[in-house]
Design a protein around this motif. Structure first.
Motif, PDB file in Angstrom:
ATOM      1  N   ARG A 144      29.113  43.810  34.708  1.00  0.00           N
ATOM      2  CA  ARG A 144      30.916  44.088  34.456  1.00  0.00           C
ATOM      3  C   ARG A 144      31.771  44.240  33.522  1.00  0.00           C
ATOM      4  O   ARG A 144      30.824  43.855  32.097  1.00  0.00           O
ATOM      5  CB  ARG A 144      31.178  42.215  35.254  1.00  0.00           C
ATOM      6  N   SER A 203      41.460  42.572  35.127  1.00  0.00           N
ATOM      7  CA  SER A 203      40.932  42.939  36.409  1.00  0.00           C
ATOM      8  C   SER A 203      39.455  42.890  35.416  1.00  0.00           C
ATOM      9  O   SER A 203      39.682  43.777  34.782  1.00  0.00           O
ATOM     10  CB  SER A 203      41.415  43.774  37.301  1.00  0.00           C
ATOM     11  N   GLU A 238      38.803  44.272  40.551  1.00  0.00           N
ATOM     12  CA  GLU A 238      38.956  43.408  41.507  1.00  0.00           C
ATOM     13  C   GLU A 238      40.322  43.252  41.882  1.00  0.00           C
ATOM     14  O   GLU A 238      40.696  42.558  43.385  1.00  0.00           O
ATOM     15  CB  GLU A 238      38.934  42.298  40.389  1.00  0.00           C
ATOM     16  N   ASP A 252      41.242  44.618  45.760  1.00  0.00           N
ATOM     17  CA  ASP A 252      40.240  43.800  46.754  1.00  0.00           C
ATOM     18  C   ASP A 252      41.014  42.510  47.432  1.00  0.00           C
ATOM     19  O   ASP A 252      40.179  41.724  47.977  1.00  0.00           O
ATOM     20  CB  ASP A 252      39.059  43.559  45.580  1.00  0.00           C
TER      21      ASP A 252
END
Length: 530
Positions: A483, A499, A517, A520
């Motif tokens: 991440r 994000s 993110e 999405d």
């Protein structure tokens, strides 16, 4: 969508026609309640002196809301009986600089562009070039949604009423990345649809598609059509649907966002891609001319500018925009570009707000039975100031007093609009994060049919993500394991946004995909390696 029996539909149409004729008469002189159509209520009595007193209090109310909200500047116009009776500016065009706001200062209207644009459409309906019921593909044959049947049947009116089934704010994420209008509209076909005409979701680019079809039917671009059909006939010389015109005005209000305990002019919103939905700029004085026209059923001084019948279609309910969550709560309704509601006074109101997180907030409120309207334009991100001032005036005009603390209520409603985007906004990074792979393992090209290609590069040992037509480049910061995070930009990424960017490995351990993110929201944020 459930269809009414034909005789019931005809009865409703006759009642609507009766209400239209009565509403025209009621603005000239009171109509006895016994003469009103069953669906038309006279509302509580409002003596003219009460409206006079409300206008007289506007200076103080505007100064109070300016001080309470801290926003740099605002402008207000009030129309009554077909005339502008109040037009004035308060505060600064740009904080820290001497220019004062006046009635001719030009502001970005944001979503007040929608009702303004609806009156442009109504002129073309009246001219017979198009109808509210015309399928968009009749004039934009390349336009498509994910369901072929909906593609063939979605109309100009469906998109102006936000009942196409498109997801909320569909396409705005593409605009933030710099895609042009045609590209955004073409990619709407890749988004999932909610039930057609049985759901409501606010879509700037859905409405823009409808307006583009209208412009195509007229053989003109939208900005030129708006000027020819509405702005010039009304003498709205400071109004435009082109950002370049706004940027060239000397007397213009600069957008402001929050900075510390105050506001600063840090960002510029360029909304041409969605001009019909959010790209109009205008002054309080010009908007007074427009409001008077709407309240006079499309005419000014007896001369028709917008035909009354297609205008009536725009200002009457076509969709439930917010369902009631209790049996003592009124639902919110929406016409074609206009919010429609009923005040506790029993009077129908037409309204709309506009907001740019990058620095604009506006509000419109019209009470047709009183031939009364107010518009408030501000040069800061949404705080609730514009809506509160318009509602305070409406309270004073109808009841003779302000019924509640409107600013406190609207401030709570508006706060989420400027809240940081991303689930990690404001969060602290893990103290002991899992290690990332070698930066070169993440590097390479990724593909997505909606957003297009995404490239991950390694620069000075760190990852950089590139996406969009320009492209836009975002440095990635490691967060935990696979991440990473980045700071997004654009209208939908207020200050403080953060994000997540999550890389996924396949069974062999190779990085095979990445999910961004903030891209999405409609499930379209996954990019796959070819």
């Amino acid at each position: 969508m459930t269809r009414l029996p034909s005789r019931a539909a005809a009865a409703i149409a006759l009642a609507a026609a009766a209400c239209l004729s009565l509403s025209v008469a009621s603005r000239a002189e009171p109509v006895p309640a016994s003469d009103l159509a069953p669906g038309q209520t006279p509302g509580i009595p409002v003596p003219p002196a009460r409206i006079d007193a409300a206008v007289d209090r506007l200076d103080g109310l505007a100064e109070e809301i300016l001080a309470r909200s801290g926003i740099p500047g605002l402008a207000v116009a009030v129309v009554r009986d077909g005339q502008t009776v109040y037009a004035k500016g308060f505060g600064l065009r740009e904080t820290g600089k001497p220019g004062q706001v006046d009635a001719d200062t030009v502001f970005q209207l944001a979503s007040l562009s929608k009702p303004v644009g609806a009156t442009v459409v109504a002129t073309q309906v009246g001219a017979g070039r198009i109808a509210w019921e015309t399928p968009v593909v009749a004039h934009l044959p390349w336009f498509a949604l994910s369901d072929p049947w909906v593609t063939d049947h979605v109309t100009v009116g469906d998109l102006y009423a936000h009942r196409s089934g498109l997801p909320d704010h569909a396409g705005d994420d593409l605009e933030d990345l710099g895609f042009d209008r045609r590209t955004v509209l073409e990619r709407l076909r890749l988004l999932p649809l909610a039930p057609f005409r049985a759901s409501y979701a606010y879509t700037n680019f859905g409405l823009t598609a409808a307006a583009s079809a209208v412009a195509a039917a007229a053989g003109a671009d939208w900005a030129a059509l708006s000027e020819e059909a509405v702005y010039r006939p009304l003498g709205m010389s400071r109004t435009s649907s082109r950002f370049s015109d706004f940027a060239a005005r000397e007397n213009r209000a600069i957008g402001h966002v929050r900075q510390g305990d105050g506001f600063a002019a840090l960002l510029t919103r360029q909304p041409d891609a969605q001009s019909p939905a959010g790209g109009v700029s205008s002054s309080a004085a010009d908007m007074g001319r427009w409001m008077a026209m709407v309240l006079q059923d499309g005419s000014v001084d007896g001369a028709e500018v917008v035909p009354a019948k297609p205008l009536l279609a725009a200002v009457t309910p076509k969709a439930i925009s917010k369902q009631a969550d209790s049996d003592d709560v009124r639902p919110s309704l929406y016409g074609y570009g206009f919010g429609v509601g009923v005040e506790p006074s029993g009077r129908v109101v037409l309204s709309h707000s506009g907001a740019f997180a990058m620095g604009a907030s506006t509000a419109l409120l019209l009470i047709p039975s009183l031939d009364l309207g107010i518009v408030v334009l501000t040069n800061a991100l949404p705080t609730g100031a514009a809506e509160a001032l318009s509602q305070e005036f409406a309270d004073l005009a109808q009841y003779g007093g302000i019924t509640r603390d409107w600013y406190a209520g609207y401030a709570r409603v508006m706060a989420p609009l400027s809240a940081p985007a991303g689930s990690l906004a404001g969060a602290s990074a893990p103290a002991e994060p899992a290690p990332a792979l070698d930066p070169a393992d993440y590097a390479g090209a990724y593909e997505n049919p909606y957003f297009g290609p995404l490239e991950i590069d390694v620069r000075d040992g760190a990852l950089v993500m590139s996406v969009g037509p320009i492209p836009m480049r975002f440095p990635l910061r490691h967060w935990d394991g696979n991440r990473f995070v980045f700071v997004p930009a654009g209208e939908n990424a207020p200050a403080g946004s953060l994000s997540a960017v999550d890389f996924a490995q396949d069974d062999a351990g190779r990085i095979a995909a990445v999910t961004v993110e903030v891209f999405d929201r409609a499930g379209q944020g996954r990019f796959v390696r070819p």
